[in-house]
Design a protein around this motif. Structure first.
Motif, PDB file in Angstrom:
ATOM      1  N   TYR A  30      -6.959  -8.491  -4.960  1.00  0.00           N
ATOM      2  CA  TYR A  30      -6.299  -7.984  -5.932  1.00  0.00           C
ATOM      3  C   TYR A  30      -4.661  -8.116  -5.677  1.00  0.00           C
ATOM      4  O   TYR A  30      -3.657  -7.869  -6.435  1.00  0.00           O
ATOM      5  N   THR A  69       7.257  -2.225   5.555  1.00  0.00           N
ATOM      6  CA  THR A  69       6.215  -2.666   4.710  1.00  0.00           C
ATOM      7  C   THR A  69       6.045  -4.360   4.990  1.00  0.00           C
ATOM      8  O   THR A  69       6.537  -5.241   5.824  1.00  0.00           O
ATOM      9  N   GLY A  70       4.820  -5.049   4.293  1.00  0.00           N
ATOM     10  CA  GLY A  70       4.874  -6.303   4.219  1.00  0.00           C
ATOM     11  C   GLY A  70       4.328  -6.970   3.071  1.00  0.00           C
ATOM     12  O   GLY A  70       4.267  -6.178   2.016  1.00  0.00           O
ATOM     13  N   GLY A  71       3.531  -7.851   2.848  1.00  0.00           N
ATOM     14  CA  GLY A  71       2.746  -8.503   4.014  1.00  0.00           C
ATOM     15  C   GLY A  71       2.238  -7.500   5.080  1.00  0.00           C
ATOM     16  O   GLY A  71       2.133  -6.365   4.624  1.00  0.00           O
ATOM     17  N   GLU A  72       1.900  -7.779   6.214  1.00  0.00           N
ATOM     18  CA  GLU A  72       1.263  -6.860   7.263  1.00  0.00           C
ATOM     19  C   GLU A  72       2.421  -6.522   8.285  1.00  0.00           C
ATOM     20  O   GLU A  72       2.696  -7.500   9.005  1.00  0.00           O
ATOM     21  N   SER A 122      -3.852   1.617   4.320  1.00  0.00           N
ATOM     22  CA  SER A 122      -4.603   0.768   3.046  1.00  0.00           C
ATOM     23  C   SER A 122      -6.169   0.726   3.608  1.00  0.00           C
ATOM     24  O   SER A 122      -6.334   0.162   4.481  1.00  0.00           O
ATOM     25  N   VAL A 163      -7.142   1.483  -3.279  1.00  0.00           N
ATOM     26  CA  VAL A 163      -6.999   0.996  -4.574  1.00  0.00           C
ATOM     27  C   VAL A 163      -8.408   1.097  -5.295  1.00  0.00           C
ATOM     28  O   VAL A 163      -9.438   0.756  -5.019  1.00  0.00           O
ATOM     29  N   MET A 193      -2.040  -2.527 -10.169  1.00  0.00           N
ATOM     30  CA  MET A 193      -1.149  -2.815 -10.966  1.00  0.00           C
ATOM     31  C   MET A 193      -1.215  -4.221 -11.069  1.00  0.00           C
ATOM     32  O   MET A 193      -1.448  -5.161 -10.281  1.00  0.00           O
ATOM     33  N   MET A 327       2.242  -9.299  -4.691  1.00  0.00           N
ATOM     34  CA  MET A 327       2.509  -8.053  -4.337  1.00  0.00           C
ATOM     35  C   MET A 327       2.788  -8.285  -2.822  1.00  0.00           C
ATOM     36  O   MET A 327       3.538  -7.499  -2.105  1.00  0.00           O
TER      37      MET A 327
HETATM   38  N1  SAM Z   1      -0.257  -4.602   4.561  1.00  0.00           N
HETATM   39  C1  SAM Z   1       0.150  -3.274   4.250  1.00  0.00           C
HETATM   40  C2  SAM Z   1      -0.695  -2.409   3.773  1.00  0.00           C
HETATM   41  O1  SAM Z   1      -2.045  -2.805   3.610  1.00  0.00           O
HETATM   42  O2  SAM Z   1      -0.785  -1.492   3.288  1.00  0.00           O
HETATM   43  C3  SAM Z   1       1.517  -3.195   3.235  1.00  0.00           C
HETATM   44  C4  SAM Z   1       1.609  -4.247   2.060  1.00  0.00           C
HETATM   45  S1  SAM Z   1       0.483  -3.960   0.972  1.00  0.00           S
HETATM   46  C5  SAM Z   1       1.012  -5.173  -0.221  1.00  0.00           C
HETATM   47  C6  SAM Z   1       0.957  -2.514   0.216  1.00  0.00           C
HETATM   48  C7  SAM Z   1      -0.090  -1.579  -0.740  1.00  0.00           C
HETATM   49  O3  SAM Z   1      -0.227  -2.332  -1.742  1.00  0.00           O
HETATM   50  C8  SAM Z   1      -1.451  -1.545  -0.389  1.00  0.00           C
HETATM   51  O4  SAM Z   1      -1.960  -0.222  -0.187  1.00  0.00           O
HETATM   52  C9  SAM Z   1      -2.230  -2.245  -1.315  1.00  0.00           C
HETATM   53  O5  SAM Z   1      -3.508  -1.934  -1.481  1.00  0.00           O
HETATM   54  C10 SAM Z   1      -1.343  -2.194  -2.327  1.00  0.00           C
HETATM   55  N2  SAM Z   1      -1.505  -3.354  -3.420  1.00  0.00           N
HETATM   56  C11 SAM Z   1      -1.516  -4.611  -3.575  1.00  0.00           C
HETATM   57  N3  SAM Z   1      -1.768  -5.244  -4.596  1.00  0.00           N
HETATM   58  C12 SAM Z   1      -2.012  -4.274  -5.411  1.00  0.00           C
HETATM   59  C13 SAM Z   1      -2.261  -4.194  -6.884  1.00  0.00           C
HETATM   60  N4  SAM Z   1      -2.355  -5.278  -7.495  1.00  0.00           N
HETATM   61  N5  SAM Z   1      -2.359  -2.985  -7.496  1.00  0.00           N
HETATM   62  C14 SAM Z   1      -2.364  -1.984  -6.875  1.00  0.00           C
HETATM   63  N6  SAM Z   1      -1.985  -1.825  -5.634  1.00  0.00           N
HETATM   64  C15 SAM Z   1      -1.763  -2.904  -4.803  1.00  0.00           C
END
Ligand code: SAM
Length: 332
Positions: A30, A69-72, A122, A163, A193, A327
């Motif tokens: 996602y 935050t990131g990426g990772e 996450s 999520v 989202m 994202m």
């Molecule tokens: N890699 C790190 C992590 O896993 O937390 C930080 C980046 S990640 C993009 C940050 C958060 O965005 C994560 O909790 C991820 O589940 C959430 N995320 C990414 N795409 C999303 C989406 N389409 N809708 C809701 N949450 C999303």
């Protein structure tokens, strides 16, 4: 020059979400298109010096919280040094981390010693095969090791973020809450989202705040004590679970607009300052810090940008692609 960032809707911006890499060791379906591979050279990414200067300028403008935050973020080389550089900037008093925790077992202690005071992790499933499928290759055992290392390091609070998705992990809402209670940590469920193509496709699995809350309430039968939300909570409604050390919450950026209390802006790994998750506007602070502009001139650029922060995001569950960014590039 004011030492506060107040936008034209009267919101004080004191929170910077800093993506330090576009790369990720997971590929959640996602979040990122299957074929998406970040294409950036080392010089495209903010250096240690760029990061430290930008954070210092934001701190001089009243920002006190910087999220890594990131990426990772844990796959960025020098992550511990970056944490130490940021936490030593006067005025930065809160430095949370968002991570998938795959590498947290290795880094939690060092990061805590270098200023990372709390962490969001996450984790969308506790079932190894399902977790591997959602993340396209992730290992939930490593993530649980990472959670345990964060607990042992003394970071607090520790939140796990899932999520919530119909037909994917909605049958695990109860077990994930029990897992959080057992570990004595907090848990948040996030609505999908519609950001980037991957996020828009995942809108099919969207679970509303109401549907998530119905499941939580049924599981916890009268043990939910609503918490008064702080201005800084962002798009979350939170509850204490009676007789536990755990809070549970729902981050409902789609069902609810919490934009009137938005206190944050985002900086991508390439140095683009993004004013709102749901809009395209950005200015390049990388170009600014690599030019001969003075600190005062760059701070004025930031103030001018903040003045263009939109009143609210425009996304709902079914939208056109409002942002072409993934994202993973924006940093969630
Ligand atoms: N890699 C790190 C992590 O896993 O937390 C930080 C980046 S990640 C993009 C940050 C958060 O965005 C994560 O909790 C991820 O589940 C959430 N995320 C990414 N795409 C999303 C989406 N389409 N809708 C809701 N949450 C999303």
């Amino acid at each position: 020059m004011s030492n506060k960032l107040i936008d034209k809707f009267g919101r004080e911006i004191n929170y910077l979400r800093l993506s330090i890499t576009e790369h990720c060791n997971y590929r959640c379906f996602y979040c990122r298109d299957d074929e998406h591979a970040p294409n950036c050279k080392r010089e495209d990414i903010l250096s240690y010096e760029d990061i430290q200067r930008i954070v210092r300028l934001f701190a001089e403008l009243g920002v006190s919280k910087v999220r890594l935050t990131g990426g990772e973020p844990l796959i960025r080389r020098g992550i511990v040094k970056i944490a130490s550089l940021i936490s030593s900037v006067p005025g930065i008093t809160d430095m949370p981390l968002s991570t998938n925790a795959h590498l947290l077992g290795k880094f939690a202690g060092k990061l805590q010693k270098n200023g990372v005071n709390r962490v969001n992790i996450s984790i969308d499933s506790l079932i190894p095969e399902k977790f591997e499928k959602i993340t396209r290759g992730g290992d939930v055992h490593e993530v649980i090791k990472g959670i345990d290392a964060a607990i042992a390091s003394g970071m607090s609070p520790i939140k796990i973020n899932a999520v919530a998705m119909h037909g994917i992990n909605d049958d695990e809402i109860e077990s994930m809450i029990d897992f959080a209670i057992e570990k004595g940590i907090d848990i948040r469920f996030i609505e999908t989202m519609p950001i980037g193509n991957a996020g828009i496709e995942a809108a099919d699995q969207h679970m509303s705040e109401q549907a998530i809350l119905a499941k939580i309430s049924q599981h916890l039968e009268g043990r939910l004590i609503p918490l008064i939300s702080k201005k800084t909570d962002g798009p979350a409604s939170n509850y204490k679970i009676k007789d536990t050390n755990t809070t549970v919450g729902i981050i409902s950026a789609v069902s609810n607009h919490f934009c009137q209390t938005c206190n944050r802006v985002r900086l991508t790994a390439k140095g683009d300052l993004i004013l709102c998750l749901g809009q395209e506007d950005a200015i390049s602070l990388k170009d600014a810090v690599r030019s001969n502009l003075s600190d005062e001139e760059i701070k004025q650029m930031i103030i001018d940008a903040i003045n263009k922060k939109p009143e609210k995001h425009e996304f709902n569950t079914v939208v056109d692609n409002i942002s072409n960014r993934q994202m993973a590039e924006i940093g969630g």
